[in-house]
Write an enzyme that holds these catalytic residues in place. Structure first.
Site, PDB file in Angstrom:
ATOM      1  N   PHE A 160     -30.549  11.881  30.102  1.00 49.39           N
ATOM      2  CA  PHE A 160     -29.596  11.686  29.024  1.00 49.39           C
ATOM      3  C   PHE A 160     -28.209  12.158  29.439  1.00 49.39           C
ATOM      4  CE2 PHE A 160     -33.728  12.755  27.222  1.00 49.39           C
ATOM      5  CZ  PHE A 160     -33.913  11.841  26.189  1.00 49.39           C
ATOM      6  N   ASP A 161     -27.201  11.406  29.046  1.00 47.52           N
ATOM      7  CA  ASP A 161     -25.836  11.920  29.060  1.00 47.52           C
ATOM      8  C   ASP A 161     -25.704  12.903  27.897  1.00 47.52           C
ATOM      9  OD1 ASP A 161     -23.074  12.154  29.662  1.00 47.52           O
ATOM     10  OD2 ASP A 161     -22.604  10.628  28.172  1.00 47.52           O
ATOM     11  N   GLY A 162     -24.638  13.703  27.905  1.00 47.43           N
ATOM     12  CA  GLY A 162     -24.474  14.708  26.861  1.00 47.43           C
ATOM     13  C   GLY A 162     -23.620  14.248  25.693  1.00 47.43           C
ATOM     14  N   PHE A 272     -29.793   7.172  29.522  1.00 48.92           N
ATOM     15  CA  PHE A 272     -29.004   6.790  28.351  1.00 48.92           C
ATOM     16  C   PHE A 272     -27.604   7.391  28.454  1.00 48.92           C
ATOM     17  CE2 PHE A 272     -33.442   6.902  26.744  1.00 48.92           C
ATOM     18  CZ  PHE A 272     -33.555   5.564  26.390  1.00 48.92           C
TER      19      PHE A 272
END
Length: 301
Positions: A160-162, A272
């Site tokens: 995941f991106d943040g 994502f």
């Protein structure tokens, strides 16, 4: 007695994300709905090739076998009609996917049914359906075509991106308005103030609960945060996850480095990210879901 699926992690997926429907989609674009319907009927006994999200679905469903009970549910939500969707279900049966629930909505967006099914995540190739789902409060992503699949493994790895994915875009707005120096100063000052949740917070929390049902040394799910942040902006992220009581197995603070090599090293099954440019680079090495949320995706009027 009415049945519910409240105790499961629920993924809703479109037929074009699950299977390769590129040929029939060309018929739809060139000749319209009726020609598409006829094409699908004529080919309904021909098995579809796996789509970009197929390996992810397969691994999610395999978690049920690991646990010995059904804790993951995958639901087909499709713009097809039931008539044209028969080919999709024939292919589901062929591959042995435990998918029994579906919503065929005959050309309209299926997102209104996400709440009724209790979905934690929605994956589609239709960007506007994904936007509608995000606006309704669901974790959702547009699966990009051509994503690479990693080597066969029972382990499920999700990256995941943040900002604007796991977290809100509040910090990204500071960065875009004032640049890196303003961003770092703001994050340093707010280091002990938890970030607000982004659209994928709930999905990560549900995934984390699933992880806790496995022994620590034998969990088939591994998660990673892959973010452009670096020190000193890392502290707020760490404290936020601690406040949420959510564990990530790996956290990569890249300080602006290109993410692709790190996603390849992590061997992600899917990644994502909210930024289209990052997704275009990532899709070369990993199946990628674009999350059209936050300031980077605000549609100009």
């Amino acid at each position: 007695m009415a049945k519910t699926i409240d105790d499961k992690l629920v993924l809703a997926i479109s037929s074009r994300a699950l299977f390769d429907l590129s040929e029939s989609h060309k018929v739809y674009l060139s000749s319209g709905v009726e020609a598409y319907r006829q094409y699908q009927i004529e080919h309904e006994d021909e098995i579809l090739e796996p789509g970009d999200a197929f390996p992810l679905v397969q691994k999610l469903l395999n978690l049920n076998a690991h646990l010995g009970r059904a804790r993951v549910e995958v639901i087909l939500v499709s713009r097809n009609s039931a008539d044209t969707g028969l080919r999709v279900f024939n292919s589901i049966h062929h591959y042995g996917l435990a998918i029994s629930r579906a919503a065929f909505v005959g050309g309209r967006s299926p997102y209104p049914y996400l709440k009724a099914f209790g979905c934690d995540l929605f994956l589609s190739t239709h960007a506007e359906d994904v936007r509608s789902a995000l606006e309704a409060g669901f974790a959702a992503a547009t699966i990009l075509s051509g994503g690479a699949s990693r080597a066969a493994s029972d382990e499920l790895r999700i990256a995941f991106d943040g900002d604007a994915v796991l977290f809100s875009d509040e910090s990204e707005r500071v960065y875009q308005a004032g640049g890196l120096e303003a961003f770092q100063a703001s994050e340093r000052e707010a280091a002990r103030e938890p970030l607000r949740g982004g659209p994928f917070k709930g999905f990560l929390a549900a995934l984390n609960l699933l992880q806790r049902e496995f022994p620590d040394d034998a969990c088939p799910i591994r998660t990673a945060l892959v973010t452009a942040r670096s020190a000193p902006a890392h502290e707020r992220v760490i404290r936020t996850l601690r406040e949420w009581d959510i564990r990530l197995d790996e956290s990569l603070f890249l300080g602006g480095l290109t993410k692709s090599a790190f996603l390849e090293a992590f061997a992600a099954d899917v990644f994502f990210d909210d930024q289209a440019g990052h997704c275009e680079l990532a899709r070369e090495v990993v199946a990628t879901g674009h999350v059209p949320h936050g300031i980077s995706n605000e549609q100009k009027v």
